[in-house]
Design a protein around this motif. Structure first.
Motif, PDB file in Angstrom:
ATOM      1  N   ASP A 350       0.829  -1.209   0.000  1.00 34.02           N
ATOM      2  CA  ASP A 350       0.000   0.000   0.000  1.00 34.02           C
ATOM      3  C   ASP A 350       0.864   1.260   0.000  1.00 34.02           C
ATOM      4  O   ASP A 350       0.731   2.133   0.864  1.00 34.02           O
ATOM      5  N   VAL A 354       1.904   0.209   4.615  1.00 32.45           N
ATOM      6  CA  VAL A 354       2.035  -0.976   5.440  1.00 32.45           C
ATOM      7  C   VAL A 354       3.424  -1.558   5.192  1.00 32.45           C
ATOM      8  O   VAL A 354       3.823  -1.784   4.041  1.00 32.45           O
ATOM      9  N   LEU A 370       3.742  -6.210  11.491  1.00 34.14           N
ATOM     10  CA  LEU A 370       3.149  -5.186  10.638  1.00 34.14           C
ATOM     11  C   LEU A 370       3.327  -3.815  11.278  1.00 34.14           C
ATOM     12  O   LEU A 370       3.225  -3.667  12.507  1.00 34.14           O
ATOM     13  N   SER A 371       3.587  -2.816  10.405  1.00 31.53           N
ATOM     14  CA  SER A 371       3.646  -1.430  10.864  1.00 31.53           C
ATOM     15  C   SER A 371       2.815  -0.577   9.919  1.00 31.53           C
ATOM     16  O   SER A 371       2.945  -0.689   8.690  1.00 31.53           O
ATOM     17  N   PHE A 372       1.938   0.286  10.527  1.00 24.20           N
ATOM     18  CA  PHE A 372       1.091   1.179   9.736  1.00 24.20           C
ATOM     19  C   PHE A 372       1.529   2.629   9.864  1.00 24.20           C
ATOM     20  O   PHE A 372       0.862   3.520   9.358  1.00 24.20           O
ATOM     21  N   TRP A 378       5.147  -1.602  15.814  1.00 21.58           N
ATOM     22  CA  TRP A 378       4.969  -2.864  15.102  1.00 21.58           C
ATOM     23  C   TRP A 378       4.008  -3.760  15.874  1.00 21.58           C
ATOM     24  O   TRP A 378       4.017  -3.791  17.110  1.00 21.58           O
ATOM     25  N   LEU A 402      -2.486  -5.135  -1.471  1.00 17.73           N
ATOM     26  CA  LEU A 402      -2.427  -5.422  -0.036  1.00 17.73           C
ATOM     27  C   LEU A 402      -2.338  -6.928   0.169  1.00 17.73           C
ATOM     28  O   LEU A 402      -2.750  -7.443   1.206  1.00 17.73           O
ATOM     29  N   TYR A 423      -4.425  -8.204   3.464  1.00 15.82           N
ATOM     30  CA  TYR A 423      -4.567  -7.258   4.567  1.00 15.82           C
ATOM     31  C   TYR A 423      -5.742  -6.298   4.373  1.00 15.82           C
ATOM     32  O   TYR A 423      -5.901  -5.354   5.163  1.00 15.82           O
ATOM     33  N   LYS A 464      -5.443   5.235  10.114  1.00 18.24           N
ATOM     34  CA  LYS A 464      -5.331   3.854   9.625  1.00 18.24           C
ATOM     35  C   LYS A 464      -6.314   3.672   8.469  1.00 18.24           C
ATOM     36  O   LYS A 464      -7.441   3.204   8.635  1.00 18.24           O
TER      37      LYS A 464
END
Length: 945
Positions: A350, A354, A370-372, A378, A402, A423, A464
């Motif tokens: 993305d 992400v 995962l990190s947004f 994380w 994704l 995701y 998010k």
């Protein structure tokens, strides 16, 4: 979809046009090693076969056509849109039968001999062709040095100009983005490091960007340069530089104009402060990119996420392979954060909204991270219920993806498992305008980068939402030009005060050498604007090269060289001479060239000789080539001594078969053709451990001990070395006799050395069988020419213990026995079924005992003349010495490179049953006055001949 069958079973393609629902098989008459698809036309394919042939298909592999044989692996390319007019043009490097390479282009469906083009004239170094964007690169080694050539937008090739004393050993093209070449060059004094050079737009003139960049060898032996181009931000590079045996990571935002160390994070993963003070301590990164498309490298960036860089490295005084952690920068390398204490593979989803991290481990795993928020925090997620040995990770193609696929195996014996992770369910909406904030690209607070201020929009870290399609930079504004937007021009170097001044080897006035009075040229200020820099106004006018009228100059710095840099040329072939002039009016200059062979040419201006002056020499030798250049202001001249040669085809060593101890022996190397140019002779003889090297084809030497000696001559002609080896027997005394044969032998005599050696071995065997004399006493040498004759030598023999050495009387007895058998027709041999050859004792002859030449015409003539003179000698001898009972024949080597057969008078009484032709010991003399007269006449006649 295309599938290739296992070549060990069959050579076929399986092609599906319905996403794999059905397949159709197409058999091939070649085995595919690699495929290259066209960047635009999906049905156009190039296939490289295991036998080095290149095929093309315009129907997605359903039909194939041969393009070229002998193609170098991985040296074939499709045309580049914008540089080539024909989209189906193929660039390739092909190898000739003799191992040379050349650069060819042709159309994929019409690559006949008549339709092929050779953009670079002549041969190129093997495995050197590179076609990349608007550039084509080739390499040509001459004089032991590699020279690099470039073609920009498919124009004529020009030699790439590095600083004069760079003297490159190796070069790698790193990048050709934005109409500029970034190259890594290993100079003459470097072993494990390279210097980075950056070019002008045409890729011709290069200036130094960074010294001593670390290099290493990949798993297949390929050179890997520790340089990384950051995606999404033009002009931004990371490099590992070696300083005092320490490797440190540097960053540039302006294509190498300025470099600085990386600032280490303020805190570690646990939030504890990090005490790291520049320049003694900094962040260092590993810059190797994975060659495996299914695994991510240890550094990653994306065009669609221009500010985010993820890499593995360490904090300290230098780069280390231990204590490795993962770091992320979300502001294009200005600041960094530690995210993991162990190496992880990181995947961008993305548009970088992400980040997916998966641990590098040999153990099975079931979780990923995962990190947004660009790696600030994380979250741990499970992607499989059974731990999986992970072999690789793939992101689905497309900007809005994704979806990622993890593939591996549950155990070492299980099949591959594919785990698809989607995701999309994490996000409940797409991002709106209010979810973004502006972010300005900068370098330690400096907003003007590459002559512009660029502002991007980034998703707010607390939002998010799914980003969707990448929008790029929000706005860009040009900056006012400053000195920082300009690099040093070719031939100039930056000093400690920041000024660009001429290098010691560079003459700024040489820029006008190619222009003529009345014309103009660009006079460099010592600076040039960094390519792709968008600054305006400011100091641009001050630093930009300005047109200037060409000054009138007298010719100076004239040189004449061959096009390939060699001082040799081949007889009967074109040699191209290049006239080079440092200064002078190229249009109003008279050029006169004298080739040194009686031919001269004149040209009215220097530009007429740009493609070289071609000439063909018809004779071998060293020629003095002179060039004289005149204009109204003066003149200059230059000289080239050119060695014209022809290939040496054959070497024949001429020397006696037998000689006496302490007698001078002449050895001569006979060449074919006889005139081949400048030669070097290397002689090995006796027990000498060091050779004798001469420029003459003859030498004289003595042997002080008895036995068999081997003599070898090696003749060096250019790059070719030929040799011949002969054996000579050395004794205190010996006996010799001329042999003749029944005439039928001449019908089968090809008169070559190999035949003479084989027949001599057969004759010796026949003599041993007929007489019972041990073979160690007999040496037979068949002489060149027709009619076929041979020389029989009776040699003393001493057993290995040093006992039972034959005396002179023994040699007499053996000689008498041999003559007796020869006169009774007891010596004969079968040359072939039905062809029996008889061996006889011949009359006295003064023919040389040396294999003088591989052809027989000269030998036959010399033999005929010798018979005439010897007949005269016999007549005189018999007139003065009518009571001579026998004649003794032996060999001597004279200083005049001739060999004489002398027949001393025997003072012994005649023996019963001994034929008139006898063998006698050397040293028994006839009347000295008569002998002196005969020998004098014989020598003078031979010398006149």
């Amino acid at each position: 979809i295309m599938l290739l069958t296992d070549p060990e079973i069959e050579s076929s393609l399986l092609i599906s046009s319905d996403e794999g629902a059905t397949y159709q098989k197409y058999r091939l008459n070649f085995y595919i090693q690699s495929l290259l698809f066209h960047p635009k036309q999906e049905d156009w394919i190039l296939a490289y076969s295991q036998d080095q042939k290149l095929y093309s298909s315009a129907e997605f592999g359903r039909r194939w056509q041969l393009i070229q044989e002998g193609v170098v692996p991985n040296r074939f390319y499709w045309s580049v849109m914008g540089s080539n007019k024909e989209p189906d043009l193929v660039h390739l490097e092909a190898r000739t039968v003799d191992g040379h390479s050349h650069y060819l282009t042709c159309r994929m469906q019409n690559c006949t001999e008549a339709n092929r083009n050779q953009p670079f004239p002549g041969y190129i170094d093997p495995d050197s062709l590179i076609v990349q964007d608007h550039y084509v690169f080739v390499q040509l080694t001459s004089g032991g040095r590699p020279h690099y050539y470039v073609s920009y937008r498919r124009n004529a090739f020009a030699q790439m100009k590095l600083p004069k004393y760079a003297l490159p050993k190796d070069m790698h093209v790193i990048s050709t983005d934005e109409n500029q070449v970034f190259a890594a060059v290993q100079e003459w004094n470097q072993n494990d490091t390279y210097n980075l050079y950056i070019s002008d737009t045409r890729g011709v003139y290069f200036t130094l960007a960074l010294e001593n960049v670390q290099s290493s060898r990949g798993p297949e032996g390929n050179i890997m340069i520790d340089l990384y181009e950051v995606a999404g931000i033009k002009g931004m590079f990371l490099a590992n530089k070696k300083i005092d045996n320490q490797v440190k990571t540097f960053i540039t935002y302006n294509k190498g104009r300025d470099w600085r160390l990386l600032q280490a994070p303020d805190t570690d993963l646990r939030g504890d402060p990090v005490h790291c003070l520049l320049p003694y301590c900094s962040l260092h990164l590993h810059l190797k990119v994975s060659e495996n498309p299914y695994t991510s490298g240890i550094i990653a960036s994306k065009d669609t996420a221009p500010s985010i860089i993820v890499a593995s490295g360490n904090i300290g005084s230098e780069l280390s392979d231990t204590d490795i952690s993962m770091f992320v920068s979300s502001d294009a390398g200005n600041t960094w954060r530690q995210i993991f204490e162990e190496e992880h593979s990181v995947l961008y989803l993305d548009q970088g909204g992400v980040l997916v991290a998966m641990k590098h481990t040999s153990l099975p795993i079931r979780h990923l991270w995962l990190s947004f928020d660009e790696g600030r925090s994380w979250s741990k997620y499970s992607f499989t219920s059974i731990p999986l040995f992970v072999d690789g990770v793939l992101g689905e193609p497309g900007e809005e993806t994704l979806i990622m696929t993890v593939f591996g195996h549950f155990s070492h014996r299980s099949e591959w498992q594919l785990v698809k992770v989607d995701y999309k369910s994490i996000f409940d909406r797409r991002c709106a305008e209010e979810d973004y904030r502006p972010w300005q690209l900068h370098s330690q607070g400096e907003a003007c980068i590459m002559g512009a201020k660029r502002i991007y929009k980034k998703r707010k870290s607390e939002r998010k939402c799914m980003q969707g399609k990448y929008a790029g930079a929000m706005e860009s504004e040009p900056c006012v030009c400053t000195e920082a937007d300009f690099d040093c021009d070719y031939g100039y170097e930056r000093h400690s005060n920041g000024q660009c001044l001429p290098a010691f080897w560079f003459n700024p006035s040489s820029l006008s050498k190619d222009c003529s009075l009345g014309q103009s040229y660009l006079n460099s200020t010592g600076y040039r604007k960094v390519v792709s820099n968008n600054c305006t106004d400011g100091v641009r006018e001050q630093y930009t090269a300005k047109p200037q009228k060409c000054p009138g100059k007298a010719p100076r710095g004239l040189r004449i060289v061959t096009a390939d840099g060699k001082l040799t040329a081949e007889q009967g072939h074109n040699v191209t001479l290049m006239v080079q002039l440092e200064e002078g009016d190229v249009q109003r200059t008279l050029i006169q060239v004298d080739f040194g062979d009686g031919i001269a040419v004149s040209y009215v201006n220097l530009s007429s000789t740009e493609d070289g002056i071609k000439h063909v020499y018809q004779n071998v030798g060293i020629f003095r080539v002179t060039v004289q250049v005149d204009n109204s202001l003066g003149s200059d001249s230059a000289v080239l001594y050119l060695h014209v040669t022809c290939p040496l085809e054959h070497v024949h060593l001429s020397l006696p078969f037998v000689t006496t101890k302490n007698k001078e022996v002449n050895a001569t190397a006979v060449l074919w053709p006889s005139q081949v140019g400048t030669l070097t002779y290397v002689w090995w003889y006796g027990n000498n451990t060091e050779p004798l090297i001469t420029l003459e084809g003859s030498i004289s030497f003595r042997f002080t001990s008895e036995g068999m000696n081997t003599i070898t001559v090696q003749v060096s002609a250019g790059n070719a070395i030929l040799q011949d080896t002969k054996t000579i027997a050395v004794y205190e005394e010996f006996r010799s006799l001329r042999l003749s044969f029944s005439p039928n032998l001449d019908d089968y005599n090809p008169d070559i050395p190999e035949w003479r050696r084989d027949v001599g071995r057969v004759i010796k065997k026949s003599l041993v069988e007929a007489t019972g004399v041990p073979g160690q006493h007999i040496l037979v040498a068949v002489l060149p020419g027709l009619p076929t004759t041979a020389e029989l030598f009776v040699l003393p023999y001493q057993d290995p213990a040093g006992e039972n050495k034959r005396s002179a009387d023994d040699l007499e007895q053996i000689s008498e026995l041999l003559i007796h058998k020869l006169n009774q027709n007891s010596v004969h041999f079968e040359l072939k079924p039905g062809v029996r050859v008889f061996v006889h004792a011949a009359h006295l002859t003064a023919a040389p005992l040396v294999d003088l030449t591989p052809t027989h015409s000269g030998s036959a003539m010399l033999m005929l003349l010798s018979v005439v003179f010897v007949g005269l000698a016999v007549f005189v001898i018999y007139k003065f010495k009518r009571k001579i009972p026998g004649i003794n024949v032996y060999a001597q080597m004279q200083n005049e490179k001739e060999q004489e057969m002398i027949s001393p008078v025997s003072h012994s009484e005649s023996r019963p049953n001994v034929p008139q032709t006898e063998l006698r010991r050397p040293g028994q003399l006839i009347d000295e006055k008569v002998e002196s007269q005969l020998i004098g006449r014989y020598r003078s006649t031979l010398q006149s001949l």
